[in-house]
Scaffold this active site. Structure first.
Site, PDB file in Angstrom:
ATOM      1  N   GLY A 188     133.085  74.424  55.740  1.00 24.52           N
ATOM      2  CA  GLY A 188     131.689  74.550  56.141  1.00 24.52           C
ATOM      3  C   GLY A 188     131.357  73.612  57.291  1.00 24.52           C
ATOM      4  O   GLY A 188     132.259  73.185  58.037  1.00 24.52           O
ATOM      5  N   GLN A 228     127.003  79.575  40.906  1.00 25.70           N
ATOM      6  CA  GLN A 228     126.847  80.328  42.164  1.00 25.70           C
ATOM      7  C   GLN A 228     128.094  80.250  43.041  1.00 25.70           C
ATOM      8  O   GLN A 228     128.253  81.017  43.979  1.00 25.70           O
ATOM      9  CB  GLN A 228     125.634  79.807  42.950  1.00 25.70           C
ATOM     10  CG  GLN A 228     124.320  80.168  42.291  1.00 25.70           C
ATOM     11  CD  GLN A 228     123.163  79.318  42.812  1.00 25.70           C
ATOM     12  OE1 GLN A 228     122.484  79.696  43.740  1.00 25.70           O
ATOM     13  NE2 GLN A 228     122.955  78.155  42.209  1.00 25.70           N
ATOM     14  N   ARG A 229     128.952  79.293  42.754  1.00 22.21           N
ATOM     15  CA  ARG A 229     130.198  79.184  43.535  1.00 22.21           C
ATOM     16  C   ARG A 229     131.400  79.681  42.739  1.00 22.21           C
ATOM     17  O   ARG A 229     132.539  79.565  43.201  1.00 22.21           O
ATOM     18  CB  ARG A 229     130.436  77.728  43.952  1.00 22.21           C
ATOM     19  CG  ARG A 229     129.356  77.162  44.834  1.00 22.21           C
ATOM     20  CD  ARG A 229     129.867  76.128  45.818  1.00 22.21           C
ATOM     21  NE  ARG A 229     130.715  75.109  45.253  1.00 22.21           N
ATOM     22  CZ  ARG A 229     130.475  73.788  45.333  1.00 22.21           C
ATOM     23  NH1 ARG A 229     129.395  73.348  45.931  1.00 22.21           N
ATOM     24  NH2 ARG A 229     131.331  72.923  44.840  1.00 22.21           N
ATOM     25  N   ILE A 253     128.934  79.163  50.804  1.00 20.69           N
ATOM     26  CA  ILE A 253     127.978  80.047  50.137  1.00 20.69           C
ATOM     27  C   ILE A 253     126.617  79.965  50.833  1.00 20.69           C
ATOM     28  O   ILE A 253     125.791  80.854  50.686  1.00 20.69           O
ATOM     29  CB  ILE A 253     127.797  79.708  48.637  1.00 20.69           C
ATOM     30  CG1 ILE A 253     127.136  78.347  48.441  1.00 20.69           C
ATOM     31  CG2 ILE A 253     129.112  79.812  47.881  1.00 20.69           C
ATOM     32  CD1 ILE A 253     126.489  78.180  47.078  1.00 20.69           C
ATOM     33  N   ASP A 254     126.398  78.881  51.603  1.00 16.75           N
ATOM     34  CA  ASP A 254     125.073  78.662  52.204  1.00 16.75           C
ATOM     35  C   ASP A 254     124.805  79.562  53.412  1.00 16.75           C
ATOM     36  O   ASP A 254     123.651  79.684  53.833  1.00 16.75           O
ATOM     37  CB  ASP A 254     124.922  77.196  52.646  1.00 16.75           C
ATOM     38  CG  ASP A 254     124.977  76.232  51.476  1.00 16.75           C
ATOM     39  OD1 ASP A 254     124.563  76.621  50.375  1.00 16.75           O
ATOM     40  OD2 ASP A 254     125.446  75.102  51.666  1.00 16.75           O
ATOM     41  N   MET A 265     120.969  77.267  44.937  1.00 22.65           N
ATOM     42  CA  MET A 265     121.607  76.304  45.847  1.00 22.65           C
ATOM     43  C   MET A 265     121.093  76.442  47.273  1.00 22.65           C
ATOM     44  O   MET A 265     120.711  77.529  47.703  1.00 22.65           O
ATOM     45  CB  MET A 265     123.114  76.454  45.797  1.00 22.65           C
ATOM     46  CG  MET A 265     123.731  75.662  44.660  1.00 22.65           C
ATOM     47  SD  MET A 265     125.518  75.663  44.731  1.00 22.65           S
ATOM     48  CE  MET A 265     125.872  74.312  43.593  1.00 22.65           C
ATOM     49  N   ARG A 321     108.949  77.976  32.760  1.00 22.72           N
ATOM     50  CA  ARG A 321     110.332  77.637  32.401  1.00 22.72           C
ATOM     51  C   ARG A 321     111.187  77.583  33.662  1.00 22.72           C
ATOM     52  O   ARG A 321     110.949  78.330  34.612  1.00 22.72           O
ATOM     53  CB  ARG A 321     110.926  78.671  31.444  1.00 22.72           C
ATOM     54  CG  ARG A 321     110.271  78.695  30.080  1.00 22.72           C
ATOM     55  CD  ARG A 321     110.648  77.443  29.266  1.00 22.72           C
ATOM     56  NE  ARG A 321     110.128  77.531  27.911  1.00 22.72           N
ATOM     57  CZ  ARG A 321     108.948  77.054  27.528  1.00 22.72           C
ATOM     58  NH1 ARG A 321     108.152  76.467  28.400  1.00 22.72           N
ATOM     59  NH2 ARG A 321     108.567  77.155  26.266  1.00 22.72           N
TER      60      ARG A 321
HETATM   61  O1  F6P Z   1     127.538  73.644  50.504  1.00 28.34           O
HETATM   62  C1  F6P Z   1     127.682  74.374  49.341  1.00 28.34           C
HETATM   63  C2  F6P Z   1     126.871  73.804  48.224  1.00 28.34           C
HETATM   64  O2  F6P Z   1     127.125  74.593  47.094  1.00 28.34           O
HETATM   65  C3  F6P Z   1     125.364  73.673  48.478  1.00 28.34           C
HETATM   66  O3  F6P Z   1     124.642  74.867  48.373  1.00 28.34           O
HETATM   67  C4  F6P Z   1     124.994  72.668  47.427  1.00 28.34           C
HETATM   68  O4  F6P Z   1     123.809  72.031  47.745  1.00 28.34           O
HETATM   69  C5  F6P Z   1     126.173  71.737  47.452  1.00 28.34           C
HETATM   70  O5  F6P Z   1     127.266  72.488  47.923  1.00 28.34           O
HETATM   71  C6  F6P Z   1     126.538  71.139  46.123  1.00 28.34           C
HETATM   72  O6  F6P Z   1     127.553  70.223  46.340  1.00 28.34           O
HETATM   73  P1  F6P Z   1     128.474  69.597  45.214  1.00 28.34           P
HETATM   74  O7  F6P Z   1     129.417  70.665  44.748  1.00 28.34           O
HETATM   75  O8  F6P Z   1     129.174  68.495  45.907  1.00 28.34           O
HETATM   76  O9  F6P Z   1     127.572  69.160  44.117  1.00 28.34           O
END
Ligand code: F6P
Length: 357
Positions: free
Chosen positions: A111, A283-284, A135-136, A178, A275
């Site tokens: 990234g 999400q990853r 993912i961003d 995220m 809530r």
């Molecule tokens: O850059 C990808 C990302 O998933 C962001 O959307 C999120 O803010 C960050 O990484 C989270 O990082 P880490 O996995 O270091 O907590």
């Protein structure tokens, strides 16, 4: 015969393995005989000489497998020129590993920060080709990064699941997604999941407008409201603070995340039950969606073509549905933000979605 080093850097995503497979398949097809070296845990492996010799077999059967077979880590760009605790000069160490292995090219999947380091190594004289991972979807110069569509799929699914329960209980639901600096995942998942309010870092919100949007729905006889909120969503008030002041404010915040803070504020203002759901790192996770598998394979093939043509110092990109490349120095250090003037934002507003602005 070419000798290729490869690393995956920064936060992982679903489509890293699919992309590496694309690079390897492409190179074997174009070059025939290729030696691959995989660096473990991102730039760390290149700095400390931790690598494994890989063959095409290692890249078989990984098209659908999330994560990365090489491992990854965050090595902040701003610390690259700062010696480690043992005095190791990281940049010199990376150059010396590259030279020791007599590499023809280093392939970097990463990234924003990782692209900056890739550009630095390219400026230091190494042959580098990079691929846009995150993912961003916030890498400048490319319309699409691999990983984005898979993350949007999971984020949308989270909103879909919330929909049925929100309707049964007549509640307000916040789904925090995220995106610290950019709101692409939240914007797309919000529209795809039918969220009523979308809050993203690039469009600071006015709390009163968010509350008005919720009340409007109640007045229309709709018992529930769903808010898709990026983890970096920020109020108009806070957006006026300096970076330092905002950091201090966050450190002293009563609530752990923006989602919980908003929940408390909305409960107080509307009396409705709120809530919060945070899908977080799910999400990853999991397998890449077909769209990501396709673009990963295509971007991988394009990277292989660049290496075959010895056209180095480039990041592979997608413009529209076409794959091409741009010089690393053009993209390094720049982020692609959502603009309030983007068509997609205007169309979302036409649909009645509130951005709280
Ligand atoms: O850059 C990808 C990302 O998933 C962001 O959307 C999120 O803010 C960050 O990484 C989270 O990082 P880490 O996995 O270091 O907590």
């Amino acid at each position: 015969m070419k000798r290729i080093g490869m690393l995956t850097s920064g936060g992982d995503c679903q489509s890293l393995n699919a992309t590496m497979r694309g690079v390897v398949k492409g190179l074997i097809h174009l070059e025939g005989n290729v030696e691959f070296y995989g660096f473990e845990d991102g730039y760390k492996g290149l700095i400390y000489g931790n690598y494994k010799r890989l063959t095409s077999k290692d890249f078989s059967g990984i098209l659908t497998r999330g994560g990365t077979i090489l491992g990854t880590s965050r090595q902040p760009f701003k610390l690259m020129r700062v010696p480690d605790e043992n005095g190791v000069d990281k940049v010199e160490a990376m150059k010396s590993t590259y030279k020791y292995l007599d590499l023809d090219c280093l392939v970097v999947l990463g990234g924003n920060g990782s692209q900056k380091s890739a550009n630095m190594l390219s400026e230091e004289g190494l042959n580098v080709v990079s691929l846009p991972k995150t993912i961003d979807n916030d890498l400048w110069g490319t319309d699409m990064t691999f990983g984005f569509q898979s993350a949007v799929d999971i984020a949308t699914n989270a909103i879909d699941c919330i929909h049925t329960t929100a309707a049964s209980h007549d509640r307000v639901f916040i789904v925090e997604l995220m995106g610290h600096k950019v709101g692409w995942v939240t914007l797309h998942a919000g529209i795809a999941g039918g969220a009523d309010v979308i809050l993203i870092p690039e469009i600071p919100y006015n709390l009163n407008h968010v509350i008005e949007a919720i009340k409007r729905r109640s007045e229309q006889g709709k018992g529930f409201t769903i808010l898709a909120v990026a983890e970096g969503a920020i109020s108009k008030e806070d957006a006026k603070l300096s970076k330092k002041q905002y950091k201090e404010k966050l450190a002293n915040r009563q609530h752990s995340t923006v989602g919980y803070e908003l929940a408390a504020q909305i409960e107080e203002a509307t009396g409705q039950e709120v809530r919060v759901t945070i899908p977080g790192h799910t999400q990853r996770g999991g397998s890449p969606v077909p769209f990501d598998r396709v673009i990963s394979s295509r971007l991988g093939a394009a990277a292989a073509e660049l290496i075959h043509n010895e056209d180095y110092g480039k990041m592979v990109i997608m413009k529209g549905y076409e794959v091409s490349s741009i010089p690393l120095k053009e993209t390094a250090g720049k982020l692609k933000y959502v603009s309030p003037d983007d068509q997609i934002v205007k169309q979302a507003k036409t649909l009645g979605i509130s951005f709280g602005d």
